[in-house]
Design a protein around this motif. Structure first.
Motif, PDB file in Angstrom:
ATOM      1  N   ASP A 163       3.546  -3.910  -3.610  1.00  0.00           N
ATOM      2  CA  ASP A 163       3.645  -3.408  -4.986  1.00  0.00           C
ATOM      3  C   ASP A 163       5.115  -3.423  -5.410  1.00  0.00           C
ATOM      4  OD1 ASP A 163       3.790  -1.970  -7.342  1.00  0.00           O
ATOM      5  OD2 ASP A 163       2.176  -0.605  -6.798  1.00  0.00           O
ATOM      6  N   LYS A 172       2.177   1.687  -0.597  1.00  0.00           N
ATOM      7  CA  LYS A 172       2.714   0.602  -1.421  1.00  0.00           C
ATOM      8  C   LYS A 172       4.066   0.146  -0.862  1.00  0.00           C
ATOM      9  CE  LYS A 172       2.630   2.947  -5.268  1.00  0.00           C
ATOM     10  NZ  LYS A 172       2.648   3.307  -6.709  1.00  0.00           N
ATOM     11  N   SER A 225      -0.906  -7.009  -8.585  1.00  0.00           N
ATOM     12  CA  SER A 225      -1.781  -5.913  -8.191  1.00  0.00           C
ATOM     13  C   SER A 225      -3.249  -6.269  -8.393  1.00  0.00           C
ATOM     14  CB  SER A 225      -1.441  -4.647  -8.988  1.00  0.00           C
ATOM     15  OG  SER A 225      -0.110  -4.254  -8.722  1.00  0.00           O
ATOM     16  N   ARG A 253      -0.474  -2.107   0.631  1.00  0.00           N
ATOM     17  CA  ARG A 253      -0.480  -3.107  -0.431  1.00  0.00           C
ATOM     18  C   ARG A 253       0.936  -3.388  -0.913  1.00  0.00           C
ATOM     19  NH1 ARG A 253      -0.945  -2.424  -5.952  1.00  0.00           N
ATOM     20  NH2 ARG A 253      -1.636  -0.261  -5.826  1.00  0.00           N
ATOM     21  N   SER A 279      -5.576  -4.382   2.124  1.00  0.00           N
ATOM     22  CA  SER A 279      -4.903  -3.832   0.953  1.00  0.00           C
ATOM     23  C   SER A 279      -5.510  -2.529   0.463  1.00  0.00           C
ATOM     24  CB  SER A 279      -4.915  -4.854  -0.184  1.00  0.00           C
ATOM     25  OG  SER A 279      -6.248  -5.136  -0.567  1.00  0.00           O
TER      26      SER A 279
END
Length: 556
Positions: free
Chosen positions: A353, A183, A266, A351, A347
């Motif tokens: 975040d 993340k 998300s 990803r 992702s």
């Protein structure tokens, strides 16, 4: 015993809280795990360096001495081993501290050797770090980290490459794709949020840190708990009170809206489809100039859905307003996304975040966290989610503390102990079946034959077989039990009957594994006899090594 009472005082055989002993099997498995991480880091061109456990407290940066002693968080002591003749008085003694992490010592090392090192400088290091904090379940005061850092590269590609390397490393350790995610956020976006709620400026540095620490607990606490930490404070289950950031209601509402947007981000990002790009192990350094630009342009053909998520970024911009840091952070996240997509990392592995904070205040840009998404049974049998096993980010100001100039740097750290527990939970072959076998034990049945027994041990060692001579004072049965406790596969026995055998000196090789099976056997007579025949054999002394090798091979 002479019957006299022993009046000797005994010490308390107990570890301090937050520390743990490590047994042979865990040590061996950890070393195997470290070898995999090392190989992965070296594939990306990082080289080894080692720094000491102890640094000048001032070099650790955020923990400077106060009136009496360094601030809480580090284990510190006065340096009294220096040359006292060169000290004017005792006040000249310096504060020393056990290192809090591996990043601050690296910054000191780079600054001290700046002219000699290649730039960018890419290095990795593993070792123990120490936190003088309240211990708890899974929270230790001494634990191992394995770091990789790039110093001297301002390009966002340096941050992206660390995240790709983290993903590769977790998969090489046996964690399946989909069971982890790297993340990524940017501290500049968070700085923009802080400015937007009126916490900009040096005078609010302490409150900003309190807010960030509260946000960082969002994974462990529900929003109500975080809201308490943003406001007056929170009392935990043990009754301990943590002072809050004392934000007002409208300030807390703006932070809450930021995380509502994070949930929308998300969900949108989860629809991204991972597609092939550059071979993951191919370094970004191989893409130069127009080739790099062409690769990024090519990947935009399938990035539309990902960049639609930046419609969500409009919400972020509404919160950060016209703040320079907030908008630059959003732009850097866009550039980061392009790079990892170009390298073929979707992702499912990496990803964006915005809930990622990272607790240390020396981060200045991208921050990242390696998060395990699977659940495993805990000690009480209930499912437990491991969560974060590593993280890092950009710390452009840390080396500059020593040089008076900005030196860009970024790094990633794996929490070795926590990752070990996770690998054990999923039965990763790296650690799961890594039981440590004990040595072949040569029994001592006749004290006057010690030299002869030692000769047998030496023969085994010359052949590369781990072996030991029993050095206690016990009977034969007790010696065999000792070998069992050591996890030995077999024991070597030579009494007077074997030594004085009519066909020449003999040795008896007892297979302790088969012996245990034999004791618990419920098999039919034929199988029982076969087990008994293999569980113990007597052979000429000159066939010792050959016979032991045969037994060891049986249980590989």
């Amino acid at each position: 015993m002479n019957g006299k009472k022993n009046n000797m005082q005994t010490a308390n055989a107990k570890l301090p809280r937050g520390f743990a002993d490590r047994l042979p099997a865990e040590i061996a498995a950890t070393e195997k795990m470290l070898a995999v991480i090392k190989e992965s880091y070296e594939l990306y061109g990082f080289e080894a360096v080692e720094t000491p456990l102890i640094e000048f407290t001032e070099a650790l940066g955020k923990f400077l001495p106060d009136q009496d002693r360094p601030n809480e968080g580090v284990f510190s002591f006065k340096d009294i081993a220096g040359d006292l003749s060169q000290q004017r008085d005792r006040s000249d003694e310096n504060w020393l501290s056990l290192r809090y992490d591996l990043t601050a010592p690296l910054a000191r090392y780079v600054a001290e050797n700046f002219e000699k090192l290649p730039k960018p400088y890419r290095s990795y290091r593993a070792g123990y770090v120490f936190r003088n904090e309240k211990p708890g379940p899974g929270r230790y005061r001494q634990f191992m980290q394995f770091d990789a850092d790039t110093v001297g590269a301002a390009n966002i590609a340096a941050d992206a490459e660390l995240c790709m390397m983290a993903a590769d490393t977790l998969e090489k350790l046996g964690i399946k794709r989909g069971d982890y995610v790297i993340k990524v956020n940017n501290r500049k976006v968070l700085d923009g949020v802080m400015e937007a709620i009126g916490l900009g400026g040096e005078e609010n540095a302490g409150r900003r840190l309190t807010v960030l620490r509260a946000i960082d607990k969002l994974d462990r606490l529900d929003w109500k708990g975080v809201e308490q930490l943003l406001g007056p404070g929170r009392k935990d289950e043990s009754g301990d009170f943590t002072k809050g950031a004392a934000l007002k209601g409208d300030q807390i509402d703006k932070v809450r809206r930021f995380f509502d947007l994070n949930e929308a981000w998300s969900v949108a990002d989860a629809h991204d489809i991972e597609k092939p790009g550059i071979t993951p192990t191919r370094s970004l350094a191989a893409l130069q100039g127009s080739k790099f630009d062409d690769e990024l342009k090519r990947t935009k053909d399938y990035q539309g859905q990902f960049f639609d998520n930046f419609a969500v970024a409009d919400g972020f911009q509404e919160i950060v307003g016209s703040t320079w840091s907030g908008n630059e952070g959003i732009e850097e996240l866009q550039d980061f996304a392009q790079i990892v997509k170009a390298a073929g990392y979707g992702s499912r592995r990496i990803r964006i975040d915005p809930s990622v904070v990272r607790g240390l205040e020396y981060y200045t840009g991208p921050v990242f966290e390696a998060d395990l998404t699977f659940e495993a049974p805990g000690e009480d049998g209930k499912p437990v989610r491991f969560g974060s096993v590593g993280g890092g980010g950009r710390y452009d100001g840390l080396v500059g503390r020593f040089r008076g100039e900005n030196v860009p740097a970024t790094g990633f750290s794996i929490g070795v102990s926590r990752l070990y527990s996770a690998l054990k939970a999923i039965n990763s072959p790296i650690v799961a079946a890594h039981s440590q076998r004990g040595p072949v034990v040569v029994l001592v049945l006749d004290k006057d034959q010690l030299a002869r027994y030692q000769k047998l041990v030496t023969k085994l060692r010359i052949a590369g077989i781990s072996a030991e001579l029993y050095l206690g004072q016990s009977s034969m049965n007790a010696q065999l039990k000792y070998a069992d406790k050591r996890g030995s596969i077999c024991a070597v026995i030579q009494g007077s009957n074997e030594r004085n055998h009519q066909d020449g000196p003999q040795v008896t090789i007892r297979d302790l594994v088969l012996g245990a099976e034999l004791a618990a056997s419920t098999k039919d007579r034929a199988d029982y006899l076969e087990l008994r025949a293999n569980a113990q054999v007597t052979v000429p002394e000159d066939r010792l090594v050959e016979s032991v090798c045969k037994v060891l091979a049986r249980h590989v």
